[in-house]
Design a protein around this motif. Structure first.
Motif, PDB file in Angstrom:
ATOM      1  N   TYR A 198       0.838  -1.204   0.000  1.00  0.00           N
ATOM      2  CA  TYR A 198       0.000   0.000   0.000  1.00  0.00           C
ATOM      3  C   TYR A 198       0.873   1.254   0.000  1.00  0.00           C
ATOM      4  CZ  TYR A 198      -4.066  -2.851   1.255  1.00  0.00           C
ATOM      5  OH  TYR A 198      -5.070  -3.769   1.271  1.00  0.00           O
ATOM      6  N   ARG A 220      -6.242   3.136   7.991  1.00  0.00           N
ATOM      7  CA  ARG A 220      -6.055   1.722   8.294  1.00  0.00           C
ATOM      8  C   ARG A 220      -6.017   1.480   9.799  1.00  0.00           C
ATOM      9  NH1 ARG A 220      -7.889  -1.032   5.075  1.00  0.00           N
ATOM     10  NH2 ARG A 220      -6.651  -2.856   5.575  1.00  0.00           N
ATOM     11  N   ASP A 301     -14.967  -1.877   5.642  1.00  0.00           N
ATOM     12  CA  ASP A 301     -13.964  -2.008   4.583  1.00  0.00           C
ATOM     13  C   ASP A 301     -12.559  -2.217   5.106  1.00  0.00           C
ATOM     14  OD1 ASP A 301     -15.672  -1.615   2.356  1.00  0.00           O
ATOM     15  OD2 ASP A 301     -15.914   0.423   3.071  1.00  0.00           O
ATOM     16  N   ILE A 302     -12.418  -2.156   6.437  1.00  0.00           N
ATOM     17  CA  ILE A 302     -11.060  -2.304   6.963  1.00  0.00           C
ATOM     18  C   ILE A 302     -10.687  -3.790   7.022  1.00  0.00           C
ATOM     19  CG2 ILE A 302      -9.562  -1.799   8.897  1.00  0.00           C
ATOM     20  CD1 ILE A 302     -10.557   0.652   7.396  1.00  0.00           C
TER      21      ILE A 302
ATOM     22  N   VAL B 102      -4.751  -2.212  -3.997  1.00  0.00           N
ATOM     23  CA  VAL B 102      -5.905  -1.320  -4.087  1.00  0.00           C
ATOM     24  C   VAL B 102      -6.294  -0.972  -2.655  1.00  0.00           C
ATOM     25  CG1 VAL B 102      -8.342  -1.243  -4.688  1.00  0.00           C
ATOM     26  CG2 VAL B 102      -6.703  -2.232  -6.278  1.00  0.00           C
ATOM     27  N   PHE B 103      -6.423   0.319  -2.365  1.00  0.00           N
ATOM     28  CA  PHE B 103      -6.656   0.727  -0.979  1.00  0.00           C
ATOM     29  C   PHE B 103      -8.085   0.386  -0.559  1.00  0.00           C
ATOM     30  CE2 PHE B 103      -3.742   4.135  -2.719  1.00  0.00           C
ATOM     31  CZ  PHE B 103      -2.603   3.422  -2.392  1.00  0.00           C
ATOM     32  N   PRO B 104      -8.260  -0.443   0.452  1.00  0.00           N
ATOM     33  CA  PRO B 104      -9.597  -0.951   0.770  1.00  0.00           C
ATOM     34  C   PRO B 104     -10.537   0.095   1.374  1.00  0.00           C
ATOM     35  CG  PRO B 104      -7.976  -1.814   2.308  1.00  0.00           C
ATOM     36  CD  PRO B 104      -7.223  -1.038   1.288  1.00  0.00           C
ATOM     37  N   HIS B 105      -9.962   1.167   1.931  1.00  0.00           N
ATOM     38  CA  HIS B 105     -10.830   2.143   2.588  1.00  0.00           C
ATOM     39  C   HIS B 105     -11.282   3.242   1.650  1.00  0.00           C
ATOM     40  CE1 HIS B 105      -6.562   3.010   3.119  1.00  0.00           C
ATOM     41  NE2 HIS B 105      -6.879   4.266   2.964  1.00  0.00           N
TER      42      HIS B 105
END
Lengths: 302, 390, 386
Positions: A198, A220, A301-302, B102-105
């Motif tokens: 990320y 996150r 979504d975390i 891919v950024f999940p948030h």
């Protein structure tokens, strides 16, 4: 066996004598937890609520007093004071020992691994609660303490009162928490679980240091931050041992939290009033938690 | 006076020279060379594939190009500019990660817009480009979703859109298909080629799958043990491998390798083992004559073994191998037949046939004709090809 | 009577019969919506004694659940499982005598290969002689070089070697059924190729009844005597490669089997011809009879096109790219017909300059599907070779 012979018709015997799976096993695992929850959780709470409406004697007959205990507490200005002090203490403590470590943890993660290990060691030197309290009492000593030396000798300020100042005592009580890094370890664990890719993707997409923190680290960390905040609220609202050891509620009651006042009442043998105060505190904390849970939405979504 | 800002000049190519990456093992203190002296040039529109087994240094090379891994020695040039010390965000590269990153948030839209926002692109440009990039990869209807609501293939297309939305000077792909179901891989491959065609920028693609490499690369670099074994077009690698490793690595099923002794008889040479005796093709005689009486390795591609009746060359007992059929794997274009030789070594070998082999042949002995003009020979000591002069 | 251990391995093998197996999962509390259920819906299936059936399907199709239900790690809500004629539906996994091979090997990492194999005998309190004898037998059967693996610590083995030890560990216990869950998907492409041959040979040698789960259709074709295609907990079709490839039950199976996948192009039946965009193609009468008038979908495999460079010879297709597969001695030309991506198998020397080709499907190899849904209207069936 030659081709064309019919397959063996005898049923294959089970290897272990035919044990079948028993779904009652699940209950056996659950029962200890249920018993524990009941005797150490729900049962004392229900009893406390009941006792808060009685004189709650250690010995002798229980007399029911309705809301009398509560009326007495509402009339007592020290109760209101102790709640006010507790709120200020909690707010200070959350701002200073909850928010700052988030950024410290993020900065730590950016350091080279060796330096990071040293820093973490410094922060997590195992110190017993009492020992560090005595240590801090020495630091705060108005005549010989090192903090007084820094204030007067290094910064050239007039002598400070520290724990004897009614105005500043709460700040100085919270201050050690900053240096003790508070919940920083949770944040560091949380940060370590963020996939490295990320950050790499963000960097390749042109993100700088602050943007990476703002768009990746903080979002996150959200579930961990939320959980620690909840525990901080519950914990600081019930603070007792540290201020009690440091100041005994002084000067002039300026650092007397609700639980400390409850302890005072208890020492005077007013068990019914003390239980009623405990129930009041419980209701206040529960209300805060409920408000918090409604305002904060879990992010799936975390 | 001359303008000196290199970033305004159009970048023509990528040059990598004598690149080395050394990793120190923290426990033993020894250092290991993950990438050991590699050099190549990448043309303006070229799509280069780095392929090799795991641990061959291909991903490390890619990460050095991206700037995610510091270079131990050697140099990387983007056009005229040496970028060894340039940070990733200043290199203007785009990269697709194996786990997509891919950024999940963030929503799909925010994910795609991330790079533009980071670089301070005007709002109007973001608004115009993001849906366009999403449309190319058929995810425009998903823009407001979060990644958790997407399938693996859709997530991968988000990563591709994120690379597409910017104008990068170099496109990097780190095994982008490895986590996809087989059926999605084919479409994803086309998507990546579409991105490349649209951008016409140098691209480097890393994979451990040679068939993917062969299908995608203009040029393919086969890596092994931190070095580039051979670099060339798919045809070159397949027809003229310069080493045993390249010959083995390129092609599925793999080339059949036999230990043979070269024996001279009259004017002819024979490759002899306990299982067969094959006459070498005339075109190979000159190169192999020095090896007569020696043991070498012979490679026969599965595609060069044929059913004698259907062979397009002259079949004789001197180019046939007898074997027993173990497995027949059907495919759309024929089948792959797995056999073993009849002697006591029972060597396994494979032939891919253009016809279907009925299951009745399982366990039967069959002869297959080898197209000896297509055989490869390797020196057992150096493992270099005897036919390809280096 | 209990099974006697001195019988040759093969006599213990069993056929496996599943009848109407249904298994539903309640999604865990707070689980994100849209997760595939991966349960099972009324699955019936028979694996004959000694047969290998591979199960293939996209992730979340229930293939791993199926394996767990057969192993007894999960219990079916409804339905029956028989090993031979013995009902094992309610039997605990350790009583079923299955051998499982996992994707992550699941070996005891600090033990040597031999101890990994012998562990079973220690747990089951077998005599040292019996353990010794079984290990030797197994090592002999596992083939050349296996003794070398036995002395090494698992940590030092490569992925392929670990999987061989994993399989050997199953074989020493004389399993009734062998269950493999993506055993080689953690390996490199090249290593995968040699390991799967190794596994296939072992399965053939021991004649073990096997269920082999994979997401890779090519691997499924290689491993399985028959292939079961699953989706969303349902068994879509089970059969040999030829049955799935030439007579798929529906559109899903048709596109799953074969690489590159079957191309499905919208078309229209009108005036006793098939219209693709502006081009009309005459249809053979036997196919025509099966098709309704109006919109249908035509499925053509890449190798089933007749390619011409002459205008007028069928449907024009602009070539957008050519992928040359030297290893296959062939190339694929990619392009679009009626807005659908189409791949065409062409010779390896297909000219780079060709910008447009003209295509005509080989009518003996085409598929037809209803315009919506997945119903197959016509499938070609296995071709006659001679």
């Amino acid at each position: 066996m030659t081709i064309g012979t019919p397959a063996i018709e005898t049923p294959t015997p089970p290897v272990d004598g035919g044990k079948t799976a028993n779904r009652w096993q699940y209950w056996i695992f659950a029962i200890p937890a249920i018993i524990f929850q009941f005797f150490w959780g729900w049962y004392p709470m229900l009893i406390a609520i009941f006792l808060s409406m009685t004189n709650a004697p250690i010995r002798g007959a229980i007399t029911f007093q309705g809301l009398g205990n509560f009326e007495r507490l509402f009339a007592d200005p020290l109760v209101a004071d102790s709640f006010k002090i507790t709120f200020i203490y909690a707010a200070l403590s959350i701002t200073l020992t909850f928010l700052i470590p988030i950024f410290v943890a993020i900065l730590l993660m950016e350091m080279p691994p060796n330096l990071m290990r040293v820093m973490m060691l410094l922060w997590f030197v195992p110190l017993s609660g009492i020992a560090s309290t005595i240590f801090w009492q020495y630091l705060y000593n108005e005549q010989f303490g090192i903090l007084q030396y820094i204030a007067t000798g290094v910064l050239g300020m007039p002598p400070q009162a520290f724990l004897s100042s009614e105005r500043w005592v709460l700040f100085w009580l919270v201050f050690p928490g900053i240096l003790m890094f508070g919940p920083g370890l949770y944040y560091m664990t949380g940060l370590q679980s963020i996939p490295k890719s990320y950050y790499e993707a963000a960097e390749i997409e042109g993100a700088g240091f602050w943007r990476k923190i703002w768009t990746i680290s903080l979002p996150r960390l959200r579930p961990i931050i939320s959980m620690t905040l909840l525990f901080s609220i519950i914990g600081t609202m019930q603070e007792f041992s540290f201020p009690d050891l440091m100041t005994r509620g002084g000067p002039n009651g300026a650092s007397r939290t609700v639980v400390m006042y409850m302890f005072n009442i208890l020492s005077n043998g007013r068990y019914g009033d003390a239980t009623a105060l405990a129930v009041m505190l419980f209701i206040v904390i529960m209300a805060m938690v409920l408000v918090y849970r409604t305002v904060y939405k879990d992010d799936p979504d975390i | 006076m001359r303008a000196t800002c290199h970033f305004l000049l159009p970048m023509s190519s990528i040059t990598v020279s004598h690149l080395v990456k050394q990793f120190a093992n923290p426990e033993s203190g020894e250092s290991k060379r993950a990438v050991n002296d590699i050099s190549f040039t990448l043309g303006e529109h070229e799509f280069l594939v780095l392929v090799g087994p795991s641990g061959c240094g291909k991903t490390t090379t890619l990460r050095m190009l991206a700037g995610l891994e510091p270079v131990s020695s050697g140099e990387i040039f983007f056009g005229e500019k040496r970028v060894n010390e340039t940070r990733p965000k200043e290199r203007n590269v785009a990269m697709v990660f194996q786990d997509y990153a891919v950024f999940p948030h963030m929503t799909v839209y925010e994910n795609i817009a991330y790079g533009l926002r980071s670089r301070g692109a005007p709002a109007a440009m973001i608004k115009e480009r993001v849906p366009k990039a999403a449309q190319i990869f058929r995810i425009e209807h998903l823009l407001q979703r979060k990644p958790r609501q997407l399938s693996g293939g859709e997530r991968q297309r988000v990563a591709l859109s994120r690379a597409m939305v910017r104008d990068a000077d170099l496109y990097l792909y780190d095994e982008p298909l490895a986590n996809l179901d087989a059926q999605l891989r084919y479409q994803a491959r086309e998507d990546i080629m579409a991105l490349h065609k649209e951008k016409q920028k140098p691209s480097v693609y890393v994979t451990h799958d040679q068939s993917e490499a062969m299908a995608m690369g203009d040029r393919i670099a086969v890596m092994n043990g931190g070095r580039i074994e051979q670099i060339g077009s798919g045809a070159e690698l397949y027809e003229r491998p310069n080493s045993l490793f390249v010959a083995y690595f390129i092609g599925t099923p793999s080339i059949n390798l036999f230990d043979v002794e070269i024996l001279a008889e009259d004017q002819a040479l024979f490759a002899v083992s306990t299982a067969f005796r094959l006459r070498l093709a005339d075109s190979h005689l000159d190169a192999l004559r020095p090896y007569s009486g020696k043991r070498i390795k012979m490679g026969l591609r599965p595609e060069d073994l044929h059913v004698p009746r259907l062979a397009t060359f002259l079949v004789s007992p001197e180019n046939q191998i007898q074997g027993v059929v173990n497995v027949v794997e059907p495919s759309s274009t024929g089948c792959a037949v797995y056999l073993s030789t009849l002697d006591e070594t029972s060597r396994d070998y494979v032939a891919t046939l253009r016809t279907r082999m009925p299951a009745t042949y399982l366990g039967k002995e069959v002869p297959l004709a080898a197209n000896m003009a297509k055989a490869h020979y390797f020196d057992p000591a150096t493992e270099k090809s005897i036919l390809v002069a280096i | 009577m209990r099974a006697t251990y001195h019988l040759p391995l093969t006599t213990l093998m069993a056929s496996v019969t599943l009848t109407n197996i249904t298994k539903h999962y309640t999604p865990p509390v707070g689980a994100p919506a849209g997760l595939p259920p991966s349960g099972l819906e009324n699955v019936s299936l028979t694996i004959a004694d000694g047969e290998t059936v591979s199960v293939v399907g996209p992730s979340g199709c229930g293939k791993s659940t199926l394996l767990k239900v057969i192993a007894g790690l999960e219990f079916a809500d409804q339905g029956k499982i028989l090993y031979n004629n013995y009902d094992v539906t309610q039997l605990a996994p350790q009583a079923r005598g299955v051998g499982m091979v996992f994707q992550d090997y699941a070996l005891y990492p600090s033990k040597e290969g031999e101890d990994n194999l012998g562990y079973y005998f220690e747990v089951r309190k077998k005599t040292p002689e019996e353990k010794e004898r079984r290990l030797r037998e197994t090592a002999d059967m596992m083939g050349i070089g296996f003794e070398l693996l036995m002395d090494r610590k698992v940590d030092t083995l490569s992925g392929g070697e670990k999987q061989r030890v994993g399989i050997a560990r199953c074989i020493v216990r004389e399993p009734n059924v062998f269950l493999m869950d993506e055993p080689i998907s953690n390996l490199d492409a090249k290593l995968r190729e040699s390991t799967r041959t190794e596994i296939k040979k072992l399965l053939k040698k021991f004649g073990i009844t096997t269920l082999y789960v994979t997401h890779d259709q090519q691997e499924a074709i290689f491993m399985g005597d028959r292939i079961a295609v699953m989706r969303l907990g349902r068994l879509e079709q089970i059969g040999t490669f030829d049955e799935l490839y030439y007579s798929p039950a529906n559109l899903f199976v048709a596109t799953l089997i074969g690489t590159p996948p079957l191309n499905v192009i919208p078309a229209e039946v009108r005036d006793s011809a098939l219209w693709l965009g502006q081009t009309a193609l005459p249809l053979p009468a036997d196919i025509m009879d099966k098709l309704p008038a109006g919109a249908v979908r035509l499925g053509v495999r890449p190798e089933a096109w007749m390619v011409s460079h002459q205008p007028g010879d069928g449907i024009p297709m602009p070539v957008s790219r050519v992928e040359r597969l030297y290893t296959e001695r062939a190339a694929f030309a990619g392009g679009q017909i009626s807005g659908t991506a189409v791949n065409v198998l062409v010779p390896l020397d297909f000219p780079e300059s060709a910008k447009q080709i003209h295509l005509q499907p080989d009518w003996t190899q085409v598929y037809f599907f209803a315009a919506t849904g997945e119903t197959a209207l016509h499938t070609p069936g296995a071709p006659d070779l001679f």
